[in-house]
Design a protein around this motif. Structure first.
Motif, PDB file in Angstrom:
ATOM      1  N   PRO A 278      -7.394  18.541  29.349  1.00 41.40           N
ATOM      2  CA  PRO A 278      -7.904  18.640  27.896  1.00 41.40           C
ATOM      3  C   PRO A 278      -6.323  19.484  26.688  1.00 41.40           C
ATOM      4  CG  PRO A 278      -8.146  19.789  29.704  1.00 41.40           C
ATOM      5  CD  PRO A 278      -7.687  18.973  30.305  1.00 41.40           C
ATOM      6  N   LEU A 279      -5.979  19.594  26.933  1.00 36.31           N
ATOM      7  CA  LEU A 279      -4.598  19.694  26.619  1.00 36.31           C
ATOM      8  C   LEU A 279      -4.338  18.108  25.665  1.00 36.31           C
ATOM      9  CD1 LEU A 279      -2.236  21.294  25.408  1.00 36.31           C
ATOM     10  CD2 LEU A 279      -0.237  21.096  26.807  1.00 36.31           C
ATOM     11  N   ARG A 280      -4.313  17.149  26.781  1.00 35.06           N
ATOM     12  CA  ARG A 280      -4.192  16.414  26.573  1.00 35.06           C
ATOM     13  C   ARG A 280      -4.984  15.247  24.698  1.00 35.06           C
ATOM     14  NH1 ARG A 280      -4.883  12.468  30.515  1.00 35.06           N
ATOM     15  NH2 ARG A 280      -2.651  13.559  31.620  1.00 35.06           N
ATOM     16  N   GLU A 281      -6.221  15.257  25.580  1.00 35.26           N
ATOM     17  CA  GLU A 281      -7.225  15.200  24.343  1.00 35.26           C
ATOM     18  C   GLU A 281      -6.961  16.251  22.919  1.00 35.26           C
ATOM     19  OE1 GLU A 281     -11.097  13.776  22.759  1.00 35.26           O
ATOM     20  OE2 GLU A 281      -9.493  12.754  24.500  1.00 35.26           O
ATOM     21  N   MET A 282      -6.680  17.423  22.941  1.00 35.82           N
ATOM     22  CA  MET A 282      -6.548  18.467  22.119  1.00 35.82           C
ATOM     23  C   MET A 282      -5.284  18.001  21.109  1.00 35.82           C
ATOM     24  SD  MET A 282      -6.828  22.555  23.989  1.00 35.82           S
ATOM     25  CE  MET A 282      -6.280  22.771  22.700  1.00 35.82           C
ATOM     26  N   LYS A 283      -4.326  17.680  21.467  1.00 34.90           N
ATOM     27  CA  LYS A 283      -3.237  16.596  21.159  1.00 34.90           C
ATOM     28  C   LYS A 283      -3.555  15.625  20.336  1.00 34.90           C
ATOM     29  CE  LYS A 283       0.374  19.167  23.331  1.00 34.90           C
ATOM     30  NZ  LYS A 283       2.010  18.588  23.230  1.00 34.90           N
ATOM     31  N   ALA A 284      -4.478  14.565  20.935  1.00 33.24           N
ATOM     32  CA  ALA A 284      -5.428  13.472  20.768  1.00 33.24           C
ATOM     33  C   ALA A 284      -6.045  13.641  19.365  1.00 33.24           C
ATOM     34  CB  ALA A 284      -5.294  12.346  21.777  1.00 33.24           C
ATOM     35  N   THR A 285      -6.491  14.958  19.397  1.00 31.04           N
ATOM     36  CA  THR A 285      -8.040  14.448  17.799  1.00 31.04           C
ATOM     37  C   THR A 285      -7.822  15.716  17.125  1.00 31.04           C
ATOM     38  OG1 THR A 285      -8.888  16.043  19.634  1.00 31.04           O
ATOM     39  CG2 THR A 285      -9.110  13.392  20.275  1.00 31.04           C
ATOM     40  N   ILE A 286      -7.261  16.858  17.670  1.00 30.61           N
ATOM     41  CA  ILE A 286      -7.834  18.336  17.191  1.00 30.61           C
ATOM     42  C   ILE A 286      -6.448  17.857  16.165  1.00 30.61           C
ATOM     43  CG2 ILE A 286      -7.726  20.841  16.758  1.00 30.61           C
ATOM     44  CD1 ILE A 286      -8.616  20.423  19.810  1.00 30.61           C
ATOM     45  N   PRO A 287      -6.889  18.850  14.572  1.00 31.62           N
ATOM     46  CA  PRO A 287      -5.521  18.265  13.774  1.00 31.62           C
ATOM     47  C   PRO A 287      -5.173  19.418  13.296  1.00 31.62           C
ATOM     48  CG  PRO A 287      -7.821  17.468  12.808  1.00 31.62           C
ATOM     49  CD  PRO A 287      -8.251  17.794  14.444  1.00 31.62           C
ATOM     50  N   VAL A 288      -3.834  19.733  12.942  1.00 30.52           N
ATOM     51  CA  VAL A 288      -2.906  21.414  12.949  1.00 30.52           C
ATOM     52  C   VAL A 288      -2.710  21.467  11.275  1.00 30.52           C
ATOM     53  CG1 VAL A 288      -2.848  21.406  15.133  1.00 30.52           C
ATOM     54  CG2 VAL A 288      -1.282  19.749  13.983  1.00 30.52           C
ATOM     55  N   PRO A 289      -2.764  22.098  10.981  1.00 29.37           N
ATOM     56  CA  PRO A 289      -1.965  22.250   9.600  1.00 29.37           C
ATOM     57  C   PRO A 289      -0.841  22.194   9.409  1.00 29.37           C
ATOM     58  CG  PRO A 289      -3.230  24.651  10.150  1.00 29.37           C
ATOM     59  CD  PRO A 289      -3.138  23.508  11.402  1.00 29.37           C
ATOM     60  N   PRO A 290       0.243  22.248   8.629  1.00 26.94           N
ATOM     61  CA  PRO A 290      -0.376  21.535   7.301  1.00 26.94           C
ATOM     62  C   PRO A 290      -0.573  20.647   6.891  1.00 26.94           C
ATOM     63  CG  PRO A 290       1.697  22.072   7.530  1.00 26.94           C
ATOM     64  CD  PRO A 290       1.950  21.917   8.793  1.00 26.94           C
ATOM     65  N   ALA A 291      -0.227  20.031   7.822  1.00 30.20           N
ATOM     66  CA  ALA A 291      -0.576  17.926   8.162  1.00 30.20           C
ATOM     67  C   ALA A 291      -2.407  17.126   8.141  1.00 30.20           C
ATOM     68  CB  ALA A 291       0.271  17.094   8.861  1.00 30.20           C
ATOM     69  N   ASN A 292      -2.822  18.941   9.161  1.00 30.44           N
ATOM     70  CA  ASN A 292      -4.521  18.284   8.886  1.00 30.44           C
ATOM     71  C   ASN A 292      -4.876  16.667   9.992  1.00 30.44           C
ATOM     72  OD1 ASN A 292      -6.623  19.748   8.977  1.00 30.44           O
ATOM     73  ND2 ASN A 292      -7.497  18.339   7.247  1.00 30.44           N
ATOM     74  N   LYS A 293      -3.618  16.547  10.859  1.00 28.68           N
ATOM     75  CA  LYS A 293      -3.719  15.159  11.430  1.00 28.68           C
ATOM     76  C   LYS A 293      -3.117  16.290  12.634  1.00 28.68           C
ATOM     77  CE  LYS A 293      -2.011  12.004   8.390  1.00 28.68           C
ATOM     78  NZ  LYS A 293      -0.583  11.453   8.136  1.00 28.68           N
ATOM     79  N   PRO A 294      -3.193  15.083  14.292  1.00 24.68           N
ATOM     80  CA  PRO A 294      -3.177  15.215  15.610  1.00 24.68           C
ATOM     81  C   PRO A 294      -2.594  16.150  15.546  1.00 24.68           C
ATOM     82  CG  PRO A 294      -5.539  13.946  15.348  1.00 24.68           C
ATOM     83  CD  PRO A 294      -4.993  14.437  13.680  1.00 24.68           C
ATOM     84  N   VAL A 295      -1.719  16.509  16.250  1.00 24.31           N
ATOM     85  CA  VAL A 295      -0.156  16.668  16.797  1.00 24.31           C
ATOM     86  C   VAL A 295       0.033  15.427  17.189  1.00 24.31           C
ATOM     87  CG1 VAL A 295       1.469  17.337  19.037  1.00 24.31           C
ATOM     88  CG2 VAL A 295       0.126  18.660  17.681  1.00 24.31           C
ATOM     89  N   ARG A 296      -0.584  14.601  18.165  1.00 29.55           N
ATOM     90  CA  ARG A 296      -0.053  13.055  18.549  1.00 29.55           C
ATOM     91  C   ARG A 296       0.772  12.173  17.033  1.00 29.55           C
ATOM     92  NH1 ARG A 296       0.546   9.770  22.434  1.00 29.55           N
ATOM     93  NH2 ARG A 296       0.668   7.431  22.397  1.00 29.55           N
ATOM     94  N   ASP A 297      -0.557  12.394  16.200  1.00 29.42           N
ATOM     95  CA  ASP A 297      -0.028  11.247  15.238  1.00 29.42           C
ATOM     96  C   ASP A 297       1.295  11.593  14.471  1.00 29.42           C
ATOM     97  OD1 ASP A 297      -2.642   9.913  15.759  1.00 29.42           O
ATOM     98  OD2 ASP A 297      -3.719  10.850  14.553  1.00 29.42           O
ATOM     99  N   ILE A 298       0.899  13.742  14.489  1.00 32.92           N
ATOM    100  CA  ILE A 298       2.550  13.392  13.773  1.00 32.92           C
ATOM    101  C   ILE A 298       3.177  13.388  14.249  1.00 32.92           C
ATOM    102  CG2 ILE A 298       3.516  16.213  12.879  1.00 32.92           C
ATOM    103  CD1 ILE A 298       0.453  16.962  12.901  1.00 32.92           C
ATOM    104  N   TRP A 299       3.254  13.740  15.540  1.00 32.19           N
ATOM    105  CA  TRP A 299       4.619  13.491  16.669  1.00 32.19           C
ATOM    106  C   TRP A 299       5.570  12.118  17.225  1.00 32.19           C
ATOM    107  CZ3 TRP A 299       5.928  11.711  21.177  1.00 32.19           C
ATOM    108  CH2 TRP A 299       7.298  12.502  22.427  1.00 32.19           C
ATOM    109  N   ILE A 300       4.191  11.300  17.275  1.00 33.31           N
ATOM    110  CA  ILE A 300       4.339   9.785  17.429  1.00 33.31           C
ATOM    111  C   ILE A 300       5.422   8.946  16.318  1.00 33.31           C
ATOM    112  CG2 ILE A 300       2.352   8.571  16.573  1.00 33.31           C
ATOM    113  CD1 ILE A 300       4.142   8.439  20.506  1.00 33.31           C
ATOM    114  N   GLY A 301       5.277   8.875  15.795  1.00 29.92           N
ATOM    115  CA  GLY A 301       6.236   7.680  14.641  1.00 29.92           C
ATOM    116  C   GLY A 301       7.277   8.704  14.202  1.00 29.92           C
TER     117      GLY A 301
END
Length: 106
Positions: free
Chosen positions: A28-51
């Protein structure tokens, strides 16, 4: 990322091989980190962090071991959303040692 980069700098200065690890979290946490956008970037944590973390790893020759996506690790037994149960320890240790050995560490 300051402390991660500083740790990688120190490891390099000491000649110690380093790896970055994204430890497995419960589905459930893995899914949240991969799909739910977070401010201020309005992107999921995985998308913000992986690069940035992948770039940091490349800069310091410290490959990322991603236990959530791509790694040959499938144990999904947890004490809570982010702490693997002891039942997963053998597989966790095996993955770390196999990855280090395949990359010429040790």
């Amino acid at each position: 990322m300051y402390f991660t980069e500083r740790s990688l700098q120190i490891a390099r200065e000491l000649g110690v091989p380093a790896r970055l690890l994204w430890a497995r979290v419960a589905p459930p946490l893995r899914e949240m980190k991969a799909t739910i956008p977070v401010p201020p970037a309005n992107k999921p944590v995985r998308d913000i962090w992986i690069g940035p973390v992948t770039e940091l790893g490349e800069k310091y020759d410290a490959p990322l071991i991603d236990m959530n996506y791509g790694a040959a690790f499938t144990c999904d037994i947890f004490h809570d959303a982010s702490h693997l149960a002891g039942d997963c320890f053998r597989g966790f240790a095996d993955l770390l040692f196999e990855t280090a050995g395949a990359q010429g560490v040790g």
